[in-house]
Write a protein that holds these residues in place. Structure first.
Motif, mmCIF file in Angstrom:
data_model
loop_
_atom_site.group_PDB
_atom_site.id
_atom_site.type_symbol
_atom_site.label_atom_id
_atom_site.label_comp_id
_atom_site.label_asym_id
_atom_site.label_seq_id
_atom_site.Cartn_x
_atom_site.Cartn_y
_atom_site.Cartn_z
ATOM 1 N N ARG A 1 0.878 -1.232 0.065
ATOM 2 C CA ARG A 1 0.170 -0.035 0.070
ATOM 3 C C ARG A 1 0.905 1.167 0.142
ATOM 4 O O ARG A 1 0.703 2.327 -0.954
ATOM 5 C CB ARG A 1 -1.025 0.038 1.082
ATOM 6 C CG ARG A 1 -1.838 1.055 1.385
ATOM 7 C CD ARG A 1 -2.770 0.901 2.391
ATOM 8 N NE ARG A 1 -1.647 1.314 3.751
ATOM 9 C CZ ARG A 1 -1.373 2.490 4.365
ATOM 10 N NH1 ARG A 1 -1.681 3.580 3.453
ATOM 11 N NH2 ARG A 1 -0.522 2.574 5.341
ATOM 12 N N ARG A 2 1.692 1.151 0.621
ATOM 13 C CA ARG A 2 2.910 2.362 0.764
ATOM 14 C C ARG A 2 3.423 2.709 -0.457
ATOM 15 O O ARG A 2 3.693 3.712 -0.981
ATOM 16 C CB ARG A 2 3.738 2.446 1.909
ATOM 17 C CG ARG A 2 3.198 2.344 3.250
ATOM 18 C CD ARG A 2 4.388 2.203 4.467
ATOM 19 N NE ARG A 2 3.688 2.048 5.807
ATOM 20 C CZ ARG A 2 4.305 2.491 7.007
ATOM 21 N NH1 ARG A 2 5.613 2.974 7.011
ATOM 22 N NH2 ARG A 2 3.686 2.455 8.088
ATOM 23 N N LEU A 3 3.832 1.637 -0.956
ATOM 24 C CA LEU A 3 4.545 1.799 -2.597
ATOM 25 C C LEU A 3 3.461 2.282 -3.359
ATOM 26 O O LEU A 3 3.957 3.312 -4.159
ATOM 27 C CB LEU A 3 5.106 0.211 -2.822
ATOM 28 C CG LEU A 3 6.260 -0.360 -2.274
ATOM 29 C CD1 LEU A 3 6.575 -1.830 -2.763
ATOM 30 C CD2 LEU A 3 7.415 0.436 -2.470
ATOM 31 N N LEU A 4 2.457 1.952 -3.392
ATOM 32 C CA LEU A 4 1.186 2.355 -4.524
ATOM 33 C C LEU A 4 0.789 3.744 -4.109
ATOM 34 O O LEU A 4 1.013 4.658 -4.864
ATOM 35 C CB LEU A 4 0.066 1.524 -4.557
ATOM 36 C CG LEU A 4 0.278 0.128 -4.782
ATOM 37 C CD1 LEU A 4 -1.012 -0.580 -4.641
ATOM 38 C CD2 LEU A 4 0.810 0.122 -6.119
ATOM 39 N N GLU A 5 0.890 4.148 -2.562
ATOM 40 C CA GLU A 5 0.723 5.610 -2.595
ATOM 41 C C GLU A 5 1.869 6.638 -2.937
ATOM 42 O O GLU A 5 1.519 7.829 -3.161
ATOM 43 C CB GLU A 5 0.271 5.767 -0.827
ATOM 44 C CG GLU A 5 -1.036 5.120 -0.415
ATOM 45 C CD GLU A 5 -1.203 5.412 0.962
ATOM 46 O OE1 GLU A 5 -0.345 5.740 1.613
ATOM 47 O OE2 GLU A 5 -2.465 4.942 1.221
ATOM 48 N N GLY B 1 3.358 6.250 -5.473
ATOM 49 C CA GLY B 1 3.836 5.822 -6.852
ATOM 50 C C GLY B 1 4.754 5.167 -7.447
ATOM 51 O O GLY B 1 5.045 5.399 -8.593
ATOM 52 N N GLU B 2 5.314 4.256 -6.656
ATOM 53 C CA GLU B 2 6.328 3.519 -6.911
ATOM 54 C C GLU B 2 5.743 1.994 -7.442
ATOM 55 O O GLU B 2 4.718 1.570 -7.232
ATOM 56 C CB GLU B 2 7.138 3.153 -5.797
ATOM 57 C CG GLU B 2 7.794 4.292 -5.264
ATOM 58 C CD GLU B 2 8.933 4.137 -4.092
ATOM 59 O OE1 GLU B 2 9.304 2.837 -4.000
ATOM 60 O OE2 GLU B 2 9.112 4.986 -3.486
ATOM 61 N N SER B 3 6.540 1.494 -8.231
ATOM 62 C CA SER B 3 6.042 0.081 -9.057
ATOM 63 C C SER B 3 6.320 -1.082 -8.073
ATOM 64 O O SER B 3 7.189 -0.960 -7.318
ATOM 65 C CB SER B 3 6.835 -0.165 -10.057
ATOM 66 O OG SER B 3 6.585 -1.620 -10.689
ATOM 67 N N ILE B 4 5.583 -1.883 -7.999
ATOM 68 C CA ILE B 4 5.573 -3.227 -7.342
ATOM 69 C C ILE B 4 6.163 -4.380 -7.944
ATOM 70 O O ILE B 4 6.055 -5.247 -7.423
ATOM 71 C CB ILE B 4 4.009 -3.354 -6.511
ATOM 72 C CG1 ILE B 4 3.004 -3.778 -7.699
ATOM 73 C CG2 ILE B 4 3.446 -2.498 -5.602
ATOM 74 C CD1 ILE B 4 1.737 -4.478 -7.127
ATOM 75 N N GLU B 5 6.590 -4.001 -9.003
ATOM 76 C CA GLU B 5 7.209 -5.135 -9.921
ATOM 77 C C GLU B 5 8.311 -5.496 -9.246
ATOM 78 O O GLU B 5 9.339 -4.767 -8.669
ATOM 79 C CB GLU B 5 7.780 -4.663 -11.283
ATOM 80 C CG GLU B 5 7.758 -5.645 -12.280
ATOM 81 C CD GLU B 5 8.093 -5.230 -13.598
ATOM 82 O OE1 GLU B 5 8.406 -5.904 -14.515
ATOM 83 O OE2 GLU B 5 7.860 -3.972 -14.015
ATOM 84 N N ASN B 6 8.526 -6.840 -9.162
ATOM 85 C CA ASN B 6 9.848 -7.384 -8.506
ATOM 86 C C ASN B 6 9.841 -7.498 -6.896
ATOM 87 O O ASN B 6 10.838 -7.481 -6.426
ATOM 88 C CB ASN B 6 11.106 -6.936 -9.122
ATOM 89 C CG ASN B 6 11.307 -7.376 -10.586
ATOM 90 O OD1 ASN B 6 10.754 -8.198 -11.082
ATOM 91 N ND2 ASN B 6 11.646 -6.295 -11.612
#
Length: 306
Positions: free
Chosen positions: A202-206, A208-213
């Motif tokens: 959730r923090r990554l998405l907020e 604006g970072e990618s969750i790939e890998n």
């Protein structure tokens, strides 16, 4: 022809993966777990009375439910105990019935070091099986089993390998658990849990970072927040917080017996022996010691403590 070569006789990787998928253990029926919990409880209570494990298996195989597979498993355990005196080898051969973690606990209790006792292993196994009956989740089961390793100072390498083969875990869980073996001791447990939680996602998405890998995201947001709040702290605080807020089961802790409980009766018997010896010495000093009363035929006349 493919440029990738392999040794003659070895199956291709696709066949190996299919075989591994087939041989992966499957969860047992609920009635099997209920009878296992009953067996572990009886073994724990009666081994505390110094009863031999061989005699216990002989007696208890008639007390478990005959419609389950447990009586057959006990027959096999009894044969191995009569042959080698150990339970772990037979449990390992019955990997479809006993989990690798259960086998690992029994094997550690049968070591000559004596640091991890059979009663402790049985009590942990009983609590673990009851957790399965109540509807264990992969996250809760992993935290329970890992806390067992921490509290009892068991090997992380062998213990995590055994945990990864538990039928409650899928491939993502098993891969992550095996990867922990190289990270424990270098990375804090709270950080490891946070990085595979939905809270971190959730923090990554907020941000604006990618969750790939990233991931796999195995734990929920609550587990991630609790793990983040317990960074740089003792892992036992993390386990306690998860148990309070999410209802995860506590690892049984053996209550040490008080060594002074039998101290007074022992002292009383020693005083009786000392009084008897002092009385003999006084008689001998007065030259009034009659040794005939110690003869075999006069043994019944003696009034000495047992």
């Amino acid at each position: 022809m493919s440029t990738h070569s392999r040794r003659p006789g070895n199956p291709p990787p696709s066949v190996v993966r299919r075989r591994q998928a087939v041989t992966r253990p499957q969860p047992l029926d609920e009635e099997e777990y209920i009878e296992q919990a009953h067996l572990y409880e009886l073994l724990r209570l009666r081994t505390a009375e110094q009863m031999p494990i061989q005699e216990l298996l002989e007696q208890l195989r008639h007390e478990v439910l005959a419609t389950t597979k447990l009586p057959m498993a006990m027959e096999y355990l009894l044969t191995e105990v009569k042959h080698s005196g150990l339970l772990a080898p037979a449990m390992q051969r019955m990997g479809h019935y006993f989990t690798d973690f259960q086998t690992y606990l029994i094997r550690q209790s049968e070591e000559d070091t004596g640091r991890f006792l059979m009663g402790t292993a049985l009590q942990i196994m009983e609590a673990e099986v009851k957790f399965r009956i109540q509807g264990a989740t992969p996250a809760g089961m992993f935290l329970f089993q890992f806390e067992v390793l921490c509290r009892n100072r068991l090997s992380y390498d062998k213990g995590l390998t055994a945990i990864s083969n538990d039928p409650i875990f899928d491939d993502d869980w098993s891969k992550w658990i095996l990867g922990m073996r190289a990270q424990i001791g270098l990375v804090e447990l709270s950080d490891l849990l946070f990085l595979v939680s939905d809270e971190y996602k959730r923090r990554l998405l907020e941000a604006g970072e990618s969750i790939e890998n990233k991931g796999p995201f195995l734990f929920g947001e609550k587990e991630g927040r609790i793990a983040f709040a317990n960074r740089r702290k003792d892992p036992l605080f993390l386990f306690g917080a998860l148990q309070r807020h999410l209802g995860y089961p506590k690892v049984p802790r053996i209550i040490k017996t008080d060594p002074n409980v039998d101290l007074v009766p022992q002292l009383a018997r020693r005083l009786e022996r000392l009084e008897a010896r002092i009385g003999l010495m006084e008689e001998e000093r007065r030259a009034g010691l009659d040794i005939t009363k110690f003869y075999e035929q006069n043994k019944h006349r003696l009034k000495l403590p047992e």
